[in-house]
Motif scaffolding. Structure first.
Motif, mmCIF file in Angstrom:
data_model
loop_
_atom_site.group_PDB
_atom_site.id
_atom_site.type_symbol
_atom_site.label_atom_id
_atom_site.label_comp_id
_atom_site.label_asym_id
_atom_site.label_seq_id
_atom_site.Cartn_x
_atom_site.Cartn_y
_atom_site.Cartn_z
ATOM 1 N N ALA A 96 0.592 -1.108 0.089
ATOM 2 C CA ALA A 96 0.030 0.224 0.100
ATOM 3 C C ALA A 96 0.862 1.211 0.114
ATOM 4 O O ALA A 96 0.688 2.099 -0.692
ATOM 5 C CB ALA A 96 -0.902 0.115 1.307
ATOM 6 N N LEU A 97 1.863 1.196 0.805
ATOM 7 C CA LEU A 97 2.876 2.491 0.887
ATOM 8 C C LEU A 97 3.483 2.604 -0.299
ATOM 9 O O LEU A 97 3.593 3.755 -0.820
ATOM 10 C CB LEU A 97 3.802 2.277 1.910
ATOM 11 N N ALA A 98 4.128 1.605 -0.851
ATOM 12 C CA ALA A 98 4.789 1.761 -1.966
ATOM 13 C C ALA A 98 4.135 2.023 -3.185
ATOM 14 O O ALA A 98 4.536 2.988 -3.831
ATOM 15 C CB ALA A 98 5.619 0.454 -2.492
ATOM 16 N N GLY A 99 2.893 1.494 -3.391
ATOM 17 C CA GLY A 99 2.012 2.018 -4.346
ATOM 18 C C GLY A 99 1.316 3.548 -4.357
ATOM 19 O O GLY A 99 1.647 4.077 -5.475
ATOM 20 N N LEU A 100 1.213 3.787 -3.227
ATOM 21 C CA LEU A 100 0.955 5.463 -2.845
ATOM 22 C C LEU A 100 1.853 6.276 -3.378
ATOM 23 O O LEU A 100 1.873 7.211 -4.211
ATOM 24 C CB LEU A 100 0.681 5.534 -1.535
ATOM 25 N N VAL A 101 3.232 5.867 -3.043
ATOM 26 C CA VAL A 101 4.363 6.749 -3.456
ATOM 27 C C VAL A 101 4.451 6.650 -4.970
ATOM 28 O O VAL A 101 4.813 7.893 -5.531
ATOM 29 C CB VAL A 101 5.539 6.555 -2.645
ATOM 30 N N THR A 102 4.553 5.431 -5.768
ATOM 31 C CA THR A 102 4.719 5.533 -7.011
ATOM 32 C C THR A 102 3.431 6.283 -7.776
ATOM 33 O O THR A 102 3.789 6.912 -8.655
ATOM 34 C CB THR A 102 4.520 4.073 -7.487
ATOM 35 N N ILE A 103 2.364 6.073 -7.409
ATOM 36 C CA ILE A 103 1.259 6.763 -8.102
ATOM 37 C C ILE A 103 1.252 8.301 -7.848
ATOM 38 O O ILE A 103 1.014 9.173 -8.997
ATOM 39 C CB ILE A 103 -0.252 6.505 -7.306
ATOM 40 N N ILE A 104 1.772 8.992 -6.985
ATOM 41 C CA ILE A 104 1.858 10.307 -6.639
ATOM 42 C C ILE A 104 3.054 10.605 -7.442
ATOM 43 O O ILE A 104 3.233 11.746 -8.114
ATOM 44 C CB ILE A 104 2.241 10.782 -5.268
ATOM 45 N N LEU A 105 4.237 10.206 -7.679
ATOM 46 C CA LEU A 105 5.393 10.425 -8.422
ATOM 47 C C LEU A 105 5.101 10.436 -10.015
ATOM 48 O O LEU A 105 5.319 11.411 -10.685
ATOM 49 C CB LEU A 105 6.392 9.556 -8.285
#
Length: 476
Positions: A91-100
């Motif tokens: 969940a955390l990795a996905g959030l960071v990737t999507i924002i970037l």
């Protein structure tokens, strides 16, 4: 054994369904969009496939293995801790990737940037995908039924809304949103298996180490399975990318069916001792090689008629590409037996990682020289050489964990059978005037010949096939 067979059957049926869906959509889209527009989709889609690995962080592999072992040896609370604690990483990795991705695409003038934004739901689907939990439980029935329903809806929407090359954005949006919805549906059942969310990550240091070890080969794998199209696009036009991408499409569909064995066997291997693993590995290898060679030769024998019938006459130049890409149906799943089923199941993550890392470097070097000079043909040669080298490395690096003579005793016979069947398929004259029915008849003849030669050569696996058929019909 019965449950394992049923899980293989469930997953195989789903993979066959995934093959049947493109049999409807791909001929339609290849004619509606054309090679140039389809090439744009191929470029964007493969960039997104690469980004998706940063949304999952190898949690699918670690999660499937962990859930399988916890199910076998742990209790309900441990299962709850494992599920939530592992998904938090995702969940955390996905959030960071999507924002970037959204930030970079919005503020930088990227080529096809608007199309990339339409594919953001793909990244969300990777972030919330918990199918690995159900695969670890060997609950493949739920995985199959829910995804099948979502896929059917997407097919209907494509046929209704995509009518011209300018509708490419509609196609991308349908594919990305439907995939995202397919990931969300798994959450409706999660309360049946685990308790409420926990307040901590799962075995933080151990999981981080496993994530890093497995993320590197995932990136490496994506370099030569997804980024190979954008790399080709740097040196050639979008038409060459479309030829290259579509020439792999049928082989990749069939690969899903063959590799479904690995998807089911890996959790089972993780919960077994070495003695049982030895027998499972041999049977799985024989089943994989049998299916891989059978599908490969049938595709190769039908390629000349299949390309104009399925993709349209504009795609005829890709005929030889599709013929040789069928070899991957044998190489990739065979390597997967020793990588996914053996190395990953036994926590030999480095042994899993090294072959694909070497393969990625090799593929980039080969692509740089071959793509520029030979276009899609050069890209095909690069990927075939890479897959062959990766296969050899996968066999060699875990050689201490299996008995080569025992496991490969029957494999030469399958290769001989496939050569004979291919030769017969290539020289068979057209039986009827219809290209479709001619391919169907030829495929049936080749299938029957393959099975007949298997029993003529008295292969060990024949008894397993007979036993499974008896159980199936007895159950029926």
């Amino acid at each position: 054994m019965k449950k394992t067979f049923l899980n293989i059957l469930y997953n195989a049926v789903y993979q066959i369904f995934l093959v049947l869906v493109p049999l409807i959509t791909v001929p339609y889209l290849s004619r509606i969009l054309g090679p140039k527009t389809y090439g744009i989709y191929s470029n964007v889609n493969n960039i997104v496939q690469f980004l998706m690995i940063f949304c999952t962080l190898s949690v699918s592999y670690i999660g499937m293995r962990t859930i399988s072992q916890t199910r076998a040896f742990g209790n309900q609370q441990e299962l709850t801790d494992a599920f939530w604690g592992l998904w938090y990483f995702q969940a955390l990795a996905g959030l960071v990737t999507i924002i970037l991705v959204v930030a970079v695409t919005s503020f930088c003038h990227l080529k096809y940037g608007n199309y990339l934004l339409l594919m953001v739901p793909y990244l969300i689907s990777a972030q919330v995908d918990i199918s690995w939990f159900f695969q670890g439980l060997a609950a493949f029935g739920r995985v199959v039924l829910k995804n099948t329903a979502v896929k059917l809806v997407s097919v209907v929407l494509i046929l209704l809304w995509v009518k011209q090359p300018g509708d490419l954005w509609k196609y991308m949006l349908i594919m990305s949103v439907s995939t995202m919805l397919g990931s969300f549906v798994f959450w409706f059942d999660i309360h049946r298996y685990v308790g409420g969310p926990v307040k901590h990550f799962y075995k933080y240091q151990t999981t981080i180490k496993a994530i890093i070890t497995l993320l590197i080969p995932q990136i490496a794998t994506q370099i030569y399975t997804s980024l190979d199209k954008p790399i080709l696009g740097l040196f050639q036009n979008s038409t060459q990318v479309a030829y290259y991408d579509n020439s792999q499409r049928i082989s990749n569909m069939v690969l899903g069916i063959v590799t479904s064995i690995s998807l089911v066997i890996m959790p089972k291997m993780a919960g077994e001792g070495k003695k049982e693993q030895r027998v499972i590995l041999k049977k799985s290898l024989e089943a994989t090689v049998m299916l891989g060679t059978m599908f490969a030769v049938i595709i190769m024998a039908n390629t000349k008629e299949f390309v104009p019938f399925f993709f349209g006459h504009k795609f005829i130049p890709m005929t030889p590409l599709m013929f040789f890409f069928a070899l991957t149906i044998v190489m990739i799943p065979t390597g997967g037996v020793f990588a996914n089923q053996f190395a990953l199941a036994n926590h030999r993550d480095r042994d899993y990682a090294l072959p694909v890392i070497i393969g990625a470097f090799l593929e980039v070097i080969l692509s740089y020289f071959l793509d520029r000079l030979y276009g899609a043909t050069g890209a095909m040669v690069a990927i075939l050489i890479t897959e062959f080298i990766v296969l050899l490395l996968r066999l060699w690096i875990v050689r201490d964990g299996y008995d080569f003579k025992y496991s490969f005793k029957e494999i030469p016979k399958y290769l001989l059978i496939s050569v004979i069947v291919l030769a017969v398929g290539m020289i068979l004259p057209p039986i009827v005037s219809s290209a479709f029915f001619n391919m169907v008849i030829k495929s049936i003849i080749m299938f029957l010949l393959y099975v007949g030669l298997m029993f003529l050569m008295k292969l060990d696996f024949n008894q397993d096939i007979i036993m499974l058929l008896k159980r199936f019909f007895t159950r029926g």
